[in-house]
Design an enzyme around this catalytic site. Structure first.
Site, PDB file in Angstrom:
ATOM      1  N   SER A   1      14.585   8.026   0.425  1.00 24.02           N
ATOM      2  CA  SER A   1      14.364   7.212  -0.588  1.00 24.02           C
ATOM      3  C   SER A   1      13.133   7.429  -1.382  1.00 24.02           C
ATOM      4  O   SER A   1      12.313   8.584  -1.004  1.00 24.02           O
ATOM      5  CB  SER A   1      13.586   5.862  -0.005  1.00 24.02           C
ATOM      6  OG  SER A   1      12.634   5.949   0.489  1.00 24.02           O
ATOM      7  N   ASP A   2      12.908   7.218  -2.560  1.00 28.08           N
ATOM      8  CA  ASP A   2      11.724   7.501  -3.368  1.00 28.08           C
ATOM      9  C   ASP A   2      10.748   6.797  -2.930  1.00 28.08           C
ATOM     10  O   ASP A   2      10.930   5.729  -1.772  1.00 28.08           O
ATOM     11  CB  ASP A   2      11.972   7.181  -4.703  1.00 28.08           C
ATOM     12  CG  ASP A   2      11.061   8.193  -5.352  1.00 28.08           C
ATOM     13  OD1 ASP A   2       9.969   8.529  -5.191  1.00 28.08           O
ATOM     14  OD2 ASP A   2      11.180   8.344  -6.922  1.00 28.08           O
TER      15      ASP A   2
END
Length: 746
Positions: free
Chosen positions: A287-288
């Site tokens: 994920s960011d």
């Protein structure tokens, strides 16, 4: 055994005791068997720990959330990866902690190595302006060599988001607006980062981001929503990601944005159907920063428990800093919401990369003091940075051949807020934020090459000043000199993540300063230092010479001086369209025509234009001048028509008609004249960068096949349709020198 960097720039770099030392050979089948054995021993909590990534306490690239006792979490097997941990000392200490865990699973260390590590290269958008894949690959190769010597296994790059909006600050991190150029650059950067393959000690895992369509954030506002047709997604925004995957990219990062109402982090269509399904991606998705938890403020998930459920089902394997997985996945499994098979798949993907890196054989193989000391900041790396920086510079205007500067010039006035800029020269996203290594400013670069020429300096104003109080000193300096070189633009922290700007004109009173200096009657050369396309219409229309230098990195001042003094003939071409004003945005070259197309240089008259401005940009995609001139002639097609299985050879003569040796980027564009759905007015399909001596000619050949004539239809099928195609060859998207048509026969 040791080889010099300049002799073999892309394959072998002296580093880490031996050249590209590889791990012990182990087959993919053996790796899978080892993973199966290890996972049989893992508890659910240990599996979830592998999906959990925290940031170190030394540096932070996002909002800090509940730090807790990270060292103890490592020892307890609750962390699979950490970011912002660098240097052999820090990485070794944490890896030693990981070796105290029950199963002794090594940590992955990630870092935003975006455009260089200790030696900083030009920002990625500047590198894209080089249109030089060898140079771009070299930049990533050096960055990987230095980063891996400091204990880093994984870089969160390349960013391959296509963007048509220069208001978006992160355009500095990408390759511009074109899917073909962007795909070529994505491949070059992945190849540079990963070198001869994972397991070599000078290779780092690439992380392709942000999946997907982040560059189309509405209004150019970072983190904003994206809304587009699936045909647009597949035709323009996905190709660079696919090119990176085909180049062997180890990991992907999902994006902050929603896509058509669904956050990318929880988007099964993107991660399960496309990436892991249709494209058969076997690496893992991270994920960011906090993006799993951010599904709550998006309004997509009610809480982090629900967000973790959505994310793991959608195919997000590792949670960067939201703590949604570590806090909620076990409960989701126990409550029957998440099948353990989903977690096992994610864990297997992550462990596979740790095995491929050789970390199970030797967890410390990237954490060696001697290797770090002798690898960082090598002179050959600095020279490589200078070379890439020169190639990234774009000459926008050179009226009356004011450049290159004559050696007999007696005095030069260096004026502007960025003449002595040093830390700014590194641009946004430089790793060594607090490192005090030497950075070459424009002033220093000019001093080194000025010889007997007298240099006079005056700042005139700062970047964002609203006062003209210091103009008088600058005017006096200009009046005392034979030539004026001005350095204006943005500060480095005005472009980058969370640096969107509604007004992309030159900030403050900088253009007023240019007007005042131009009024002295002295020959004026303006250098624009920035991380994005800017608007500077008065300067463009009135100043005789303009050079776009972006932010060029550690060797920027030397590279600019090389160009100004003619040691290097500029060859850069713009990877993004430069608008006349923000009201034209988005403006890009490969647009669709309308039923009432407006003329480039005319205001609207019941056509698709403006009543107060032409639709023509200030500088078009692919534009860039040279100190020499090039002639295109003798266009030949091997045939006037082709069948789907044929190839059409296109040849022409390119001649250097000037007095300087130089490189030209010859560009091939195509237009499908009639198609359903409609096709753009032109699309870049190939290019070649060619070096020619004065009066030298070369025959350039392009090959057109079915793939170059194909596109995604409304059903997202990759098809070609019979009919007429226009072919354009030239020096820029709006500078067509040769043109013919041919027919595709079914």
């Amino acid at each position: 055994m040791f080889k010099k960097f300049l002799l073999i720039p892309l394959l072998l770099i002296e580093t880490h005791q031996v050249i590209s030392q590889s791990k012990k050979q182990i087959s993919p089948e053996q790796i899978e068997s080892k993973i199966t054995d290890l996972m049989a021993k893992m508890t659910l909590d240990e599996k979830i720990g592998q999906l959990n990534q925290y940031s170190g306490d030394w540096e932070v690239t996002g909002p800090v959330t509940n730090k807790g006792n990270k060292l103890q979490d490592v020892k307890d097997g609750k962390i699979g990866s950490m970011l912002n941990i660098r240097g052999y000392e820090h990485t070794r200490a944490l890896q030693e902690a990981a070796m105290q865990s029950r199963l002794k699973i090594p940590l992955l260390f990630g870092q935003d190595v975006i455009h260089g590590y200790r030696v900083t290269f030009p920002i990625p958008l500047a590198e894209a302006a080089s249109w030089d894949m060898t140079a771009i690959q070299k930049s990533a190769r050096v960055a990987a060599t230095e980063a891996s010597a400091s204990g880093i296994h994984w870089t969160f790059a390349p960013m391959v988001d296509l963007s048509r909006d220069p208001r978006w600050g992160r355009v500095m991190e990408g390759a511009g607006e074109d899917p073909y150029l962007g795909s070529m650059i994505a491949k070059a950067r992945v190849t540079g980062f990963q070198g001869e393959g994972l397991g070599h000690t000078d290779a780092v895992m690439a992380c392709v981001k942000h999946f997907a369509a982040y560059g189309a954030a509405i209004g150019g506002r970072d983190y904003n929503s994206v809304d587009m047709s699936l045909q647009t997604l597949w035709q323009y925004y996905l190709p660079p990601f696919k090119a990176a995957l085909d180049a062997g990219a180890a990991t992907f990062m999902n994006s902050f944005n929603t896509l058509n109402g669904i956050p990318a982090t929880g988007n099964s269509y993107l991660q399960r159907d496309i990436l892991k399904g249709k494209w058969n991606f076997t690496g893992f998705v991270v994920s960011d920063w906090g993006s799993i938890g951010e599904m709550v403020p998006h309004g997509y998930a009610a809480n982090n428990y629900e967000a973790a459920d959505f994310a793991i089902h959608a195919g997000s394997d590792m949670d960067m800093e939201s703590r949604s997985y570590i806090n909620h996945l076990a409960a989701l499994v126990h409550n029957g919401k998440v099948n353990i098979a989903l977690i096992d798949d994610a864990v297997r993907r992550i462990l596979r990369k740790k095995y491929e890196l050789g970390l199970f054989d030797d967890p410390y193989r990237f954490s060696n003091a001697a290797c770090e000391k002798k690898t960082l900041n090598k002179p050959e790396f600095q020279e490589a940075a200078r070379d890439v920086a020169r190639k990234s510079i774009v000459l926008l205007k050179n009226q009356n051949q004011l450049l290159p500067l004559a050696k007999q010039t007696k005095s030069i006035a260096l004026i502007g807020p960025l003449v002595k800029a040093e830390s700014d020269m590194k641009g946004f996203w430089s790793v060594e934020w607090q490192n005090q290594d030497h950075i070459v400013s424009l002033f220093e670069g000019m001093q080194k090459q000025a010889g007997n020429t007298k240099l006079v300096y005056a700042q005139g104003c700062d970047v964002t000043d609203t006062s003209k109080a210091n103009f008088a000193e600058a005017i006096k300096a200009a009046q005392s000199a034979d030539v004026v070189v001005m350095a204006v633009g943005e500060r480095a922290n005005m472009s980058g993540e969370s640096k969107s700007r509604a007004n992309i004109h030159l900030p403050g009173v900088q253009e007023d300063l240019i007007k005042a200096i131009q009024a002295t009657g002295k020959p004026v050369i303006v250098l624009v230092m920035a991380g994005r396309p800017l608007v500077f219409n008065w300067t463009a229309d009135h100043v005789p010479a303009i050079v776009y230098t972006w932010w060029l990195g550690s060797e920027g001042g030397n590279a600019i001086a090389d160009v100004l003094y003619g040691k290097y003939n500029p060859s850069g071409k713009l990877p993004m369209t430069f608008p006349q004003t923000e009201g034209q945005i988005p403006v890009y070259y490969n647009y669709l025509n309308t039923g009432r197309p407006a003329q480039d240089n005319a205001v609207s008259n019941y056509s698709s234009g403006y009543i107060d401005l032409t639709k023509k940009p200030k500088y078009a995609f692919g534009y860039g001048l040279s100190y020499t001139t090039f002639e295109y002639s003798n266009l030949k097609l091997s045939q006037d028509s082709l069948h789907n299985s044929d190839q059409l050879k296109v040849s022409f003569t390119l001649k250097n008609t000037g007095k300087y040796a130089g490189e030209e980027v010859a560009q091939l564009y195509l237009r499908d004249v009639v198609a359903q759905p409609v096709r753009p007015v032109k699309e870049l399909k190939d290019f070649q960068k060619v070096m020619l001596q004065p009066n030298e000619s070369k025959t350039i050949t392009f090959v057109i096949n079915k793939d170059k004539l194909s596109f995604y239809n409304d059903n997202l099928d990759w098809v070609s349709q019979p009919g007429m195609f226009d072919l354009f060859i030239g020096s820029a998207s709006d500078d067509v020198r040769l043109q013919k048509s041919f027919k595709l026969i079914d």
